[in-house]
Design a protein around this motif. Sequence first.
Motif, PDB file in Angstrom:
ATOM      1  N   ILE B  37      43.490 119.128  77.941  1.00  0.00           N
ATOM      2  CA  ILE B  37      43.633 117.679  78.196  1.00  0.00           C
ATOM      3  C   ILE B  37      43.832 116.931  76.880  1.00  0.00           C
ATOM      4  O   ILE B  37      44.792 116.170  76.723  1.00  0.00           O
ATOM      5  CB  ILE B  37      42.416 117.138  78.981  1.00  0.00           C
ATOM      6  CG1 ILE B  37      42.469 117.671  80.416  1.00  0.00           C
ATOM      7  CG2 ILE B  37      42.411 115.599  78.981  1.00  0.00           C
ATOM      8  CD1 ILE B  37      41.241 117.370  81.244  1.00  0.00           C
ATOM      9  N   CYS B  38      42.948 117.168  75.925  1.00  0.00           N
ATOM     10  CA  CYS B  38      43.068 116.459  74.641  1.00  0.00           C
ATOM     11  C   CYS B  38      44.360 116.838  73.912  1.00  0.00           C
ATOM     12  O   CYS B  38      44.967 116.003  73.250  1.00  0.00           O
ATOM     13  CB  CYS B  38      41.850 116.704  73.752  1.00  0.00           C
ATOM     14  SG  CYS B  38      40.415 115.791  74.347  1.00  0.00           S
ATOM     15  N   SER B  39      44.758 118.096  74.043  1.00  0.00           N
ATOM     16  CA  SER B  39      46.026 118.502  73.418  1.00  0.00           C
ATOM     17  C   SER B  39      47.188 117.725  74.020  1.00  0.00           C
ATOM     18  O   SER B  39      48.078 117.267  73.303  1.00  0.00           O
ATOM     19  CB  SER B  39      46.283 119.996  73.633  1.00  0.00           C
ATOM     20  OG  SER B  39      45.290 120.741  72.984  1.00  0.00           O
ATOM     21  N   ALA B  40      47.154 117.557  75.333  1.00  0.00           N
ATOM     22  CA  ALA B  40      48.241 116.824  76.003  1.00  0.00           C
ATOM     23  C   ALA B  40      48.185 115.341  75.650  1.00  0.00           C
ATOM     24  O   ALA B  40      49.223 114.693  75.474  1.00  0.00           O
ATOM     25  CB  ALA B  40      48.154 117.018  77.518  1.00  0.00           C
ATOM     26  N   VAL B  41      46.971 114.796  75.522  1.00  0.00           N
ATOM     27  CA  VAL B  41      46.839 113.379  75.137  1.00  0.00           C
ATOM     28  C   VAL B  41      47.385 113.186  73.719  1.00  0.00           C
ATOM     29  O   VAL B  41      48.143 112.248  73.448  1.00  0.00           O
ATOM     30  CB  VAL B  41      45.362 112.911  75.228  1.00  0.00           C
ATOM     31  CG1 VAL B  41      45.186 111.526  74.588  1.00  0.00           C
ATOM     32  CG2 VAL B  41      44.907 112.870  76.682  1.00  0.00           C
ATOM     33  N   LEU B  42      47.027 114.097  72.830  1.00  0.00           N
ATOM     34  CA  LEU B  42      47.517 114.007  71.449  1.00  0.00           C
ATOM     35  C   LEU B  42      49.042 114.134  71.397  1.00  0.00           C
ATOM     36  O   LEU B  42      49.728 113.308  70.787  1.00  0.00           O
ATOM     37  CB  LEU B  42      46.880 115.110  70.592  1.00  0.00           C
ATOM     38  CG  LEU B  42      47.424 115.229  69.160  1.00  0.00           C
ATOM     39  CD1 LEU B  42      47.016 114.028  68.319  1.00  0.00           C
ATOM     40  CD2 LEU B  42      46.940 116.513  68.498  1.00  0.00           C
ATOM     41  N   ASP B  43      49.573 115.151  72.067  1.00  0.00           N
ATOM     42  CA  ASP B  43      51.028 115.366  72.039  1.00  0.00           C
ATOM     43  C   ASP B  43      51.788 114.188  72.647  1.00  0.00           C
ATOM     44  O   ASP B  43      52.837 113.798  72.141  1.00  0.00           O
ATOM     45  CB  ASP B  43      51.401 116.653  72.796  1.00  0.00           C
ATOM     46  CG  ASP B  43      50.925 117.897  72.051  1.00  0.00           C
ATOM     47  OD1 ASP B  43      50.583 117.783  70.857  1.00  0.00           O
ATOM     48  OD2 ASP B  43      50.884 118.990  72.665  1.00  0.00           O
ATOM     49  N   SER B  44      51.252 113.651  73.735  1.00  0.00           N
ATOM     50  CA  SER B  44      51.971 112.544  74.374  1.00  0.00           C
ATOM     51  C   SER B  44      51.896 111.285  73.512  1.00  0.00           C
ATOM     52  O   SER B  44      52.864 110.534  73.421  1.00  0.00           O
ATOM     53  CB  SER B  44      51.432 112.276  75.786  1.00  0.00           C
ATOM     54  OG  SER B  44      50.048 112.001  75.748  1.00  0.00           O
ATOM     55  N   THR B  45      50.758 111.073  72.853  1.00  0.00           N
ATOM     56  CA  THR B  45      50.631 109.902  71.974  1.00  0.00           C
ATOM     57  C   THR B  45      51.633 110.010  70.818  1.00  0.00           C
ATOM     58  O   THR B  45      52.348 109.070  70.502  1.00  0.00           O
ATOM     59  CB  THR B  45      49.196 109.780  71.413  1.00  0.00           C
ATOM     60  OG1 THR B  45      48.286 109.746  72.513  1.00  0.00           O
ATOM     61  CG2 THR B  45      49.029 108.515  70.580  1.00  0.00           C
ATOM     62  N   ARG B  46      51.675 111.194  70.211  1.00  0.00           N
ATOM     63  CA  ARG B  46      52.639 111.442  69.125  1.00  0.00           C
ATOM     64  C   ARG B  46      54.062 111.222  69.600  1.00  0.00           C
ATOM     65  O   ARG B  46      54.883 110.615  68.924  1.00  0.00           O
ATOM     66  CB  ARG B  46      52.522 112.904  68.685  1.00  0.00           C
ATOM     67  CG  ARG B  46      51.769 113.068  67.410  1.00  0.00           C
ATOM     68  CD  ARG B  46      52.077 114.450  66.825  1.00  0.00           C
ATOM     69  NE  ARG B  46      51.085 114.772  65.837  1.00  0.00           N
ATOM     70  CZ  ARG B  46      50.303 115.845  65.872  1.00  0.00           C
ATOM     71  NH1 ARG B  46      50.418 116.724  66.847  1.00  0.00           N
ATOM     72  NH2 ARG B  46      49.419 116.046  64.935  1.00  0.00           N
ATOM     73  N   ASN B  47      54.345 111.707  70.787  1.00  0.00           N
ATOM     74  CA  ASN B  47      55.682 111.601  71.358  1.00  0.00           C
ATOM     75  C   ASN B  47      56.066 110.134  71.571  1.00  0.00           C
ATOM     76  O   ASN B  47      57.179 109.704  71.243  1.00  0.00           O
ATOM     77  CB  ASN B  47      55.718 112.363  72.692  1.00  0.00           C
ATOM     78  CG  ASN B  47      57.115 112.787  73.135  1.00  0.00           C
ATOM     79  OD1 ASN B  47      57.259 113.531  74.090  1.00  0.00           O
ATOM     80  ND2 ASN B  47      58.172 112.317  72.483  1.00  0.00           N
ATOM     81  N   VAL B  48      55.109 109.357  72.065  1.00  0.00           N
ATOM     82  CA  VAL B  48      55.355 107.920  72.275  1.00  0.00           C
ATOM     83  C   VAL B  48      55.675 107.251  70.938  1.00  0.00           C
ATOM     84  O   VAL B  48      56.616 106.458  70.826  1.00  0.00           O
ATOM     85  CB  VAL B  48      54.135 107.243  72.950  1.00  0.00           C
ATOM     86  CG1 VAL B  48      54.219 105.722  72.839  1.00  0.00           C
ATOM     87  CG2 VAL B  48      54.032 107.656  74.416  1.00  0.00           C
TER      88      VAL B  48
END
Lengths: 207, 80
Positions: B37-48
Amino acid sequence: MANAEFEAEYIRRIQAGEKHVFHDLIRPCERAIYFLLLSILRNEADAEDAAQETVIKVYRNLHLFRGESQFRTWVLSIARNEGLGRLRKLANRREDSLDAEIDEQTGDYTPAILTSWREVPTEALERKELGGLLREAIADLPENYRNVILLRDIEELDVRETAGALGISEGAVKVRLHRARALLQKRLAPKLKGFAPKRKGLFGWRA
Amino acid sequence: MRIDCKHVWQYISAYIDGEVDAELRERIERHLETCEICSAVLDSTRNVIVLVADERVFELPAGFSERLHDRLEEEFLSET
């Protein structure tokens, strides 16, 4: 810093009478001036008018620039004052900033919860609706957050410059940036999923 | 000591900007290794962040620069 030397040299020449050099001095700041004003005024025509007024003020007050901050920081603080002055005149200041101050007191934040993330490549911006989605999400941020994300993540100013341009502390820049990114992630992540490549193949992301 | 997800979310922005100290960074990374979950939150934030920074998202209105520099020329002329 090389930039500062160029700027000092340009300013010296302008003050010695080479007025046209001002075009080159201000050009690198144009984007940031316009988008900061668009963030404050939320109207393209007003932002453009205020941007022109800002640049004229910068020119007329060039003798007041002391080189204590970066030139761009100084210019953006003039832009910010121009924008806020217009808002005050219009007396339509939204309650945005007040909400943001209150919001900053609360540390809790829940992101959009995801269990996996497939990266959306910048090539996906060829699809017009993606750009629209991003602009809309930023436009809907409270003003204080919008200004910070605009200068830090879009115009890529550093923390110190952003703080100087907005007249806030570096700590406030970091807090607001964090909140702004969090709000964007929360709003955008579920929608962005549809823009991720369907499957990775031999022929690039849209294979 | 293991840190929880909420703790990680609180530092995501600072982590992306490289503004967390070495000890916290290591704890966050250890958490990320096992928390999808945190990995996906981090990756999506970076992506944004990468997407909004793309120059195609915020473009100056057509003719903005020309109009601005024309206005400056008028200003220069009015001085003489």
